[in-house]
Design a protein around this motif. Sequence first.
Motif, PDB file in Angstrom:
ATOM      1  N   ASP A   2       0.753  -1.315   0.062  1.00  3.48           N
ATOM      2  CA  ASP A   2      -0.054  -0.019  -0.300  1.00  3.48           C
ATOM      3  C   ASP A   2       0.884   1.203  -0.009  1.00  3.48           C
ATOM      4  N   ASP A   3       1.909   1.130   0.783  1.00  5.31           N
ATOM      5  CA  ASP A   3       2.884   2.339   0.609  1.00  5.31           C
ATOM      6  C   ASP A   3       3.533   2.580  -0.557  1.00  5.31           C
ATOM      7  N   PHE A   5       2.441   2.548  -3.568  1.00  8.56           N
ATOM      8  CA  PHE A   5       1.535   2.973  -4.648  1.00  8.56           C
ATOM      9  C   PHE A   5       1.625   4.485  -4.638  1.00  8.56           C
ATOM     10  N   GLU A  39      -2.622   0.441 -11.893  1.00 11.81           N
ATOM     11  CA  GLU A  39      -2.411   0.119 -10.483  1.00 11.81           C
ATOM     12  C   GLU A  39      -1.002  -0.526 -10.177  1.00 11.81           C
ATOM     13  N   THR A  43       2.449   0.895  -8.882  1.00 10.54           N
ATOM     14  CA  THR A  43       3.018   0.337  -7.482  1.00 10.54           C
ATOM     15  C   THR A  43       4.287  -0.637  -7.724  1.00 10.54           C
TER      16      THR A  43
END
Length: 130
Positions: A2-3, A5, A39, A43
């Motif tokens: 998550d960090d 992206f 995405e 990422t």
Amino acid sequence: MDDLFPAGMKIRRQVLGDPHVDRAWAKTEGDDFQKSLQEVITTVGWGAVWGRGVLDFKQRSMLTLALMVALNRPHEVAIHLKGTIRNGCTREEIQELLIHCGCYCGWPAAVDAFEIARTVFKEMDEAASK
């Protein structure tokens, strides 16, 4: 992950520029199929790979440009050529990179890449003179 992206988005915008990234994301509006790819690219490609350190952005841009020449991806050559310039590469360095690609990727690949570079440089020069 998550960090990665937001970090990837920051790097992607820095290297390719806001207009290119905005166009890529605009194509995903209402298209979850396409959005998934963007995405992952942001990422993994930009956050996890480009964000690793060790190689600086100029080195990564030069490497990426050479790979796009080798893979015969003219659209990506143009995009990453601009990113290579944004990351501090001179036209002389790009010229040498493309000649080097000719030796290892084939002269037709270098000829095509030189034509793309000439077009990109002309567009950049015209935009700068306005």
